[in-house]
Write a protein that holds these residues in place. Structure first.
Motif, PDB file in Angstrom:
ATOM      1  N   GLU A 197       0.812  -1.210   0.000  1.00 48.32           N
ATOM      2  CA  GLU A 197       0.000   0.000   0.000  1.00 48.32           C
ATOM      3  C   GLU A 197       0.850   1.267   0.000  1.00 48.32           C
ATOM      4  O   GLU A 197       0.344   2.361  -0.246  1.00 48.32           O
ATOM      5  CB  GLU A 197      -0.924  -0.010   1.228  1.00 48.32           C
ATOM      6  CG  GLU A 197      -1.947  -1.143   1.181  1.00 48.32           C
ATOM      7  CD  GLU A 197      -2.754  -1.216   2.464  1.00 48.32           C
ATOM      8  OE1 GLU A 197      -2.387  -0.510   3.419  1.00 48.32           O
ATOM      9  OE2 GLU A 197      -3.741  -1.977   2.516  1.00 48.32           O
ATOM     10  N   ASN A 238      -6.651   4.415   2.034  1.00 47.14           N
ATOM     11  CA  ASN A 238      -5.389   4.245   1.319  1.00 47.14           C
ATOM     12  C   ASN A 238      -5.482   4.969  -0.028  1.00 47.14           C
ATOM     13  O   ASN A 238      -6.572   5.068  -0.613  1.00 47.14           O
ATOM     14  CB  ASN A 238      -5.085   2.765   1.091  1.00 47.14           C
ATOM     15  CG  ASN A 238      -4.802   2.043   2.402  1.00 47.14           C
ATOM     16  OD1 ASN A 238      -4.263   2.633   3.340  1.00 47.14           O
ATOM     17  ND2 ASN A 238      -5.179   0.774   2.469  1.00 47.14           N
ATOM     18  N   ASP A 240      -9.958   1.863  -1.850  1.00 46.63           N
ATOM     19  CA  ASP A 240      -8.934   2.908  -1.835  1.00 46.63           C
ATOM     20  C   ASP A 240      -9.388   4.121  -2.632  1.00 46.63           C
ATOM     21  O   ASP A 240     -10.264   4.041  -3.503  1.00 46.63           O
ATOM     22  CB  ASP A 240      -7.634   2.395  -2.469  1.00 46.63           C
ATOM     23  CG  ASP A 240      -7.010   1.267  -1.662  1.00 46.63           C
ATOM     24  OD1 ASP A 240      -7.425   1.082  -0.505  1.00 46.63           O
ATOM     25  OD2 ASP A 240      -6.101   0.589  -2.206  1.00 46.63           O
ATOM     26  N   SER A 273       0.974   8.765   3.204  1.00 50.02           N
ATOM     27  CA  SER A 273       0.954   7.360   2.813  1.00 50.02           C
ATOM     28  C   SER A 273       0.226   7.208   1.481  1.00 50.02           C
ATOM     29  O   SER A 273      -0.963   7.560   1.363  1.00 50.02           O
ATOM     30  CB  SER A 273       0.255   6.514   3.890  1.00 50.02           C
ATOM     31  OG  SER A 273       0.969   6.583   5.110  1.00 50.02           O
TER      32      SER A 273
END
Length: 573
Positions: free
Chosen positions: A11, A115, A41, A150
């Motif tokens: 990820e 994500n 995501d 991230s």
């Protein structure tokens, strides 16, 4: 799919895909985005308009509700060409602008602790634009950004953008900036492990071959550079003027002797600028012959006058030959120009002497012939046969001397452009028949055989054309002492009449045939030195035929005789 296991992709991974086709790129990216959407995501696409449209078509075809995902902020598609200027400062990436623009996009997509998957084509645009340093800088900034946010980043480059050994170092640097490198589809689409091992082996063999080819190319390039340096050293050391030209005739090199002689810079005379120092009377014919050589690939040869730095024109003889590659294609022309001005001046002085001597000799010879005629009549009345024989020998030598004087006068007139022509329409067949009959009467050693006919009228000087034919037949008899016949043939095509004279004598070696019509040229063959002559007849004949817009040529083989032919245009009523 063998492209990559997108569901298993980390990820928070920065990877790169090298693609060979746009179609494969769109398919690969759509799988990456599709896997993210199905996991919940958020996805971001920074690509060209064409790629964005193609990726979206694949997503819809896979059954994904792109419109719903976009409305929920889980599918963000932005134009890379529009976004790129927002993060640039001149030719470099501005780190502050990058973090603000791209960081805010990622922060917005990550709302709700989602994500984030990003496909970025910004680096590919920079690379394609030749800004390789900015592309590598952008890869570094993406890595820095990943330390604060991230996300998983998919970069892509067209493999064609790395053709050539020059990109090896930068290619390695791009790969180093990524956690994973995915090869082009010719490898990744192979599902079988053995097939992949075979592909790797073949790539290694190709790599070794390319390395060997590169080494050989560098060796050849070094040899070429050395050869060029050696050529320039020789060209710039010798006294002659040297030039080279491209296959299309543009001159791309003059040695320093040219610059010194003309007083002009290379930039002023390069390509076709050299025509400015050619004498105005020679330029048109000079250009015509040069263009003819370029078109035909035949060597260039011309005598013309060049203007020196002091404004004085000097005669030069110019030669150029083509260099060809293994396939026979012309790669360049190499030419030399030799100053022959003093030689020309000597020729002019010689012509002046010949003209003066010929005129001075003509008067006493004419007087001698007159007195010989009177003496012949007196001796005939006295029946003095022995004295008449002596007088006949004197008359024969006087006739030869008269012909020699007339030939010398003709050469002088040709050189001065004053050879007189009395032109009219005449029957070529009748002229040829009459000439052959007259010469046969005085030629007991050979049969003069007449073949063919034209029934055509020619416009020109009857006596001058007769002079050409007479000279060719006399030469044919002289140079075939062991034969007993000479063939005279007439023929015609739509536009021209042709006359040929064939003998069966000693022939002419091919090495001498190109110069046979030059003034005073005599074949330097020991076997021909026993035949008297000054090399004037063929030169005069050639000039007469040129004046009549015709052509004269020779076909010969040593020991097998010669055929001299000339053509003349058919007269138009």
């Amino acid at each position: 799919m063998a492209v990559a296991s997108w569901r298993e992709m980390s990820e928070f991974e920065h990877f790169v895909q090298f693609c060979e086709t746009d179609a494969f790129l769109a398919q690969s990216v759509s799988k990456f985005i599709s896997a993210g959407l199905m996991k919940g995501d958020a996805t971001i696409i920074l690509a060209t308009q064409a790629h964005r449209e193609s990726i979206e078509e694949h997503l819809i075809a896979d059954g994904l509700a792109v419109t719903v995902a976009r409305a929920r902020g889980r599918y963000i598609s932005l134009d890379a060409a529009t976004t790129l200027p927002q993060i640039m400062a001149g030719d470099s990436i501005d780190p502050v602008r990058f973090n603000k623009v791209i960081g805010n996009i990622i922060k917005q997509a990550a709302k709700g602790s989602r994500n984030v998957r990003v496909f970025g084509e910004l680096v590919a645009l920079l690379w394609a634009d030749g800004n390789r340093a900015a592309a590598i800088q952008l890869e570094e900034l993406w890595n820095d950004l990943a330390r604060r946010h991230s996300f998983s980043l998919f970069c892509a480059y067209p493999m064609a953008g790395f053709d050539g050994d020059a990109y090896g170092k930068e290619f390695a640097e791009i790969c180093r900036q990524h956690a994973r490198v995915i090869p082009g589809e010719s490898y990744t689409t192979l599902n079988d492990a053995d097939e992949r091992l075979l592909a790797i082996t073949l790539l290694q063999q190709k790599s070794n071959s390319l390395n060997a080819a590169i080494a050989e190319r560098k060796r050849v390039e070094a040899a070429l550079q050395e050869s060029e340096a050696r050529f320039r050293f020789m060209a710039e050391s010798m006294p002659q003027k040297i030039f080279t030209a491209r296959p299309n005739g543009d001159v791309d090199y003059f040695n320093p002797q040219w610059i010194e002689f003309t007083g002009l810079s290379f930039e002023e005379i390069r390509d076709w600028g050299w025509t400015q120092f050619v004498h105005p009377d020679d330029v048109e014919e000079n250009v015509r012959r040069w263009q003819q050589s370029i078109a035909s690939g035949e060597p260039f040869y011309f005598e013309h006058r060049f203007r020196a730095a002091n404004g004085v024109y000097r005669w030069h003889i110019s030669r150029a030959i083509p260099m060809r590659d293994a396939q026979g294609a012309i790669t360049m022309w190499i030419g030399s120009n030799t100053d022959i001005d003093e030689q020309k001046r000597q020729e002019e002085r010689k012509d002046e002497f010949i003209s003066m001597a010929s005129h001075e000799l003509k008067t006493p010879v004419t007087s001698l012939k007159g007195f010989a005629h009177i003496l012949h009549n007196r001796l005939k009345k006295r029946d003095d046969d022995e004295s008449l024989r002596f007088l006949a020998s004197i008359n024969k030598q006087l006739t030869r001397l008269t012909k020699l004087i007339n030939d010398l006068l003709d050469i002088t007139r040709v050189q001065q452009g004053n050879l007189l022509y009395e032109e009219e329409h005449f029957d070529l067949d009748a002229l040829a028949q009459e000439t052959v009959e007259n010469l046969q009467a005085g030629t007991p050693t050979h049969q003069l055989l007449f073949e063919g006919g034209t029934a055509a009228l020619v416009y020109g000087d009857t006596d001058r054309i007769g002079q050409v034919l007479t000279n060719l037949i006399i030469n044919a008899v002289k140079y075939s002492p062991a034969a007993d016949r000479v063939m005279i043939r007439l023929s015609q095509d739509a536009d021209n009449v042709m006359v040929s004279v064939q003998d069966f004598g000693i022939g002419i070696d091919g090495a001498y045939q190109k110069r046979i019509f030059e003034r005073f040229y005599q074949v330097p063959d020991p076997t021909e030195r026993t035949y008297p002559g000054l090399g004037m007849g063929l030169y005069i004949s050639s000039e007469i035929i040129k004046h009549h817009h015709g052509h004269i040529r020779v076909e010969s083989q040593k020991g097998a005789g010669s055929t001299f032919s000339f053509s003349l245009p058919v007269a138009t009523e």
